[in-house]
Design a protein around this motif. Structure first.
Motif, PDB file in Angstrom:
ATOM      1  N   THR A   1       0.830  -1.206   0.000  1.00 20.96           N
ATOM      2  CA  THR A   1       0.000   0.000   0.000  1.00 20.96           C
ATOM      3  C   THR A   1       0.864   1.257   0.000  1.00 20.96           C
ATOM      4  OG1 THR A   1      -1.751  -1.188   1.195  1.00 20.96           O
ATOM      5  CG2 THR A   1      -1.848   1.221   1.204  1.00 20.96           C
ATOM      6  N   ILE A   2       1.834   1.321   0.894  1.00 27.63           N
ATOM      7  CA  ILE A   2       2.689   2.510   1.014  1.00 27.63           C
ATOM      8  C   ILE A   2       3.479   2.749  -0.269  1.00 27.63           C
ATOM      9  CG2 ILE A   2       4.663   3.505   2.226  1.00 27.63           C
ATOM     10  CD1 ILE A   2       3.660   1.913   4.733  1.00 27.63           C
ATOM     11  N   GLU A   3       4.153   1.710  -0.757  1.00 24.49           N
ATOM     12  CA  GLU A   3       5.007   1.879  -1.930  1.00 24.49           C
ATOM     13  C   GLU A   3       4.190   2.104  -3.199  1.00 24.49           C
ATOM     14  OE1 GLU A   3       8.078   2.418  -1.559  1.00 24.49           O
ATOM     15  OE2 GLU A   3       8.048   1.867   0.579  1.00 24.49           O
ATOM     16  N   GLY A   4       3.044   1.430  -3.283  1.00 29.13           N
ATOM     17  CA  GLY A   4       2.197   1.626  -4.455  1.00 29.13           C
ATOM     18  C   GLY A   4       1.662   3.046  -4.540  1.00 29.13           C
ATOM     19  N   VAL A   5       1.175   3.563  -3.417  1.00 29.27           N
ATOM     20  CA  VAL A   5       0.657   4.933  -3.400  1.00 29.27           C
ATOM     21  C   VAL A   5       1.783   5.929  -3.656  1.00 29.27           C
ATOM     22  CG1 VAL A   5      -0.415   6.708  -1.943  1.00 29.27           C
ATOM     23  CG2 VAL A   5      -1.290   4.359  -1.898  1.00 29.27           C
ATOM     24  N   THR A   6       2.948   5.669  -3.064  1.00 29.80           N
ATOM     25  CA  THR A   6       4.106   6.544  -3.288  1.00 29.80           C
ATOM     26  C   THR A   6       4.461   6.601  -4.769  1.00 29.80           C
ATOM     27  OG1 THR A   6       5.020   6.137  -1.083  1.00 29.80           O
ATOM     28  CG2 THR A   6       6.553   6.868  -2.787  1.00 29.80           C
ATOM     29  N   ASP A   7       4.471   5.450  -5.416  1.00 34.09           N
ATOM     30  CA  ASP A   7       4.809   5.392  -6.837  1.00 34.09           C
ATOM     31  C   ASP A   7       3.798   6.179  -7.672  1.00 34.09           C
ATOM     32  OD1 ASP A   7       6.388   4.221  -9.076  1.00 34.09           O
ATOM     33  OD2 ASP A   7       4.480   3.252  -9.533  1.00 34.09           O
ATOM     34  N   VAL A   8       2.518   6.026  -7.338  1.00 35.51           N
ATOM     35  CA  VAL A   8       1.482   6.763  -8.066  1.00 35.51           C
ATOM     36  C   VAL A   8       1.706   8.264  -7.942  1.00 35.51           C
ATOM     37  CG1 VAL A   8      -0.967   7.395  -8.021  1.00 35.51           C
ATOM     38  CG2 VAL A   8      -0.311   4.985  -7.966  1.00 35.51           C
ATOM     39  N   ILE A   9       1.919   8.736  -6.705  1.00 38.92           N
ATOM     40  CA  ILE A   9       2.029  10.179  -6.477  1.00 38.92           C
ATOM     41  C   ILE A   9       3.267  10.757  -7.162  1.00 38.92           C
ATOM     42  CG2 ILE A   9       2.382  11.940  -4.702  1.00 38.92           C
ATOM     43  CD1 ILE A   9       0.674  10.230  -2.829  1.00 38.92           C
ATOM     44  N   LYS A  10       4.390  10.041  -7.076  1.00 35.50           N
ATOM     45  CA  LYS A  10       5.628  10.564  -7.660  1.00 35.50           C
ATOM     46  C   LYS A  10       5.561  10.668  -9.179  1.00 35.50           C
ATOM     47  CE  LYS A  10       8.995   9.527  -4.058  1.00 35.50           C
ATOM     48  NZ  LYS A  10      10.270   8.831  -3.712  1.00 35.50           N
TER      49      LYS A  10
END
Length: 442
Positions: A99-108
């Motif tokens: 969840t954390i890394e997936g959302v981070t990737d989306v935002i970046k």
């Protein structure tokens, strides 16, 4: 129980009368049927009201299909992202990291960061005991300039406790911060639709020099933040009441719940309650009521004894509407609903006494899939589900009350009924469109 095709299906368990109906649950909770009527709003539509925000869903791909299509259909795919959870993520026990890394990737990868992210976690997060506090804490540390809003797509919670819809309507106001209250201003919270300018509440407030703030009318993040500056919070759509009460307590504001309804006395009581809270003169309802009587009389002259069907998606108070119309000579034959709101107890009892033969028909009971739709006479339907079940081509096309409210709402409804009686609609094409009132590309 399954039956062979061609055999007649009795209506027991799917259709009853007010006389025989149990309150507040006239139908058992069993296997459910989903009709092809999609005008009501879902969590994607509601969440898109938040300006300068982005929705991110973290879910398995089989559940993602519906929300992705909703965003695309309302021409809002540019404000929607998702993170797919796969089986190995569950087996390895790293759902928090996914969840954390997936959302981070989306935002970046976004060209510009949104003011807020509505992060939707799902049933899997509950089943696996995901540490959501850690998820949000780490995301807030990585992106301090973004407000992360806790949202849920967990239909397993649909019938116990707060629904996902109620929780979303509360979460959408969580970013509001404490402000010094401004006099002469009122915020209306919790509805998908801004009230018509002529509706009783905004008309009364503007006549006395008050500013009216509503989320559906906000175009920018700053306008949204100003919702917390009003001296009084008002909610009128039942699913929005919980969130408005929580935010009023958190921000130190008075809250009034003034639900949309169809009884003259109740409308008067609500409007005078608003006047009292703001130390304004009470309303004189005589002229308002007289205007409603004229509008209803004029509509009845034209509609006559045409059978009428009402559904609960048109308005949260379908029985109150049935009571209003029956008491003014209209022939209401059927109300489509699956449960009865406690707010309609008085209307239920009135109908039981004055219209005991009024039919109540379920919309999700499985027999409704095969029971005959329509009849010999054309029906004037009020609401999309009523139109679909009766095969009517004359119906009032609106959901969730639209922007109608109070005496003004009654008068406009009489006009809408008359227009629906005069004009045919392509029912089959209209009711499949998701999110009535949204910018839909279907």
């Amino acid at each position: 129980m399954l039956k062979r095709v061609g055999e007649s299906i009795d209506t027991e368990g799917a259709v009853t009368t007010v006389r025989d109906a149990a309150f507040p649950a006239p139908f058992a909770s069993e296997l459910e049927f989903n009709s092809p009527v999609h005008g009501n709003w879902n969590i994607v539509h509601t969440g898109m009201q938040l300006p300068e925000s982005r929705q991110i869903y973290v879910c398995a791909d089989n559940c993602m299909r519906g929300v992705v299509l909703t965003a695309a259909e309302m021409n809002a795919a540019d404000r929607f992202s998702f993170v797919i959870v796969e089986e190995e993520n569950l087996l390895n026990g790293n759902l928090e990291d996914v969840t954390i890394e997936g959302v981070t990737d989306v935002i970046k990868k976004l060209p510009e960061y949104p003011k807020a992210v509505l992060l939707f976690t799902v049933c899997l997060h509950h089943f696996l005991g995901c540490d959501l506090d850690r998820v949000y804490r780490e995301l807030e540390e990585r992106f301090p300039e973004i407000v992360f809003i806790r949202c849920y797509m967990d239909p397993i919670m649909q019938k116990t406790g707060l629904t996902p819809d109620q929780k979303l309507r509360k979460a959408m106001y969580d970013p509001l911060s404490e402000r010094t209250p401004e006099t002469k201003s009122v915020s209306l919270l919790g509805s998908d639709f801004a009230l018509d300018e002529t509706a009783d509440i905004p008309r009364f407030l503007k006549e006395h020099g008050y500013a009216v703030r509503e989320l559906p009318a906000c175009k920018t993040w700053e306008e949204y933040l100003e919702l917390s500056a009003s001296e009084l919070f008002v909610s009128f759509y039942p699913p929005g009441r919980y969130g408005a009460e929580v935010q009023a307590e958190r921000l130190g504001r008075q809250h009034l719940y003034l639900p949309a309804c169809f009884g003259y006395d109740e409308i008067t009581q609500h409007m005078n309650g608003l006047a009292d809270a703001l130390h304004l003169p009470s309303i004189d309802a005589k002229d308002e009521i007289a205007a409603c009587e004229r509008a209803l009389e004029q509509a009845h002259r034209e509609i006559g004894d045409t059978p009428i069907a009402i559904d609960y998606l048109f308005h949260p108070r379908p029985l109150g509407l049935a009571r209003l119309l029956i008491s003014h000579g209209f022939v209401v034959e059927t109300v489509y609903l699956d449960s009865i709101s406690p707010e309609e107890k008085e209307d239920f009892e009135w109908l039981r006494e004055h219209a005991p033969g009024l039919k109540l028909a379920a919309t999700i009971q499985v027999k409704m899939r095969v029971l005959p739709r329509g009849g010999e006479r054309e029906v004037l339907a009020i609401g999309q589900k009523a139109a679909w079940f009766t095969k009517s081509r004359h119906f009032v096309n609106m959901v969730q009350g639209g922007g109608l409210y109070g005496f003004d709402g009654i008068r406009k409804l009489a006009q809408l009924m008359t227009e629906a009686f005069r004009e045919e609609k392509d029912t089959e094409s209209l009711v499949i469109q998701k999110g009535w009132g949204c910018d839909c590309c279907l």
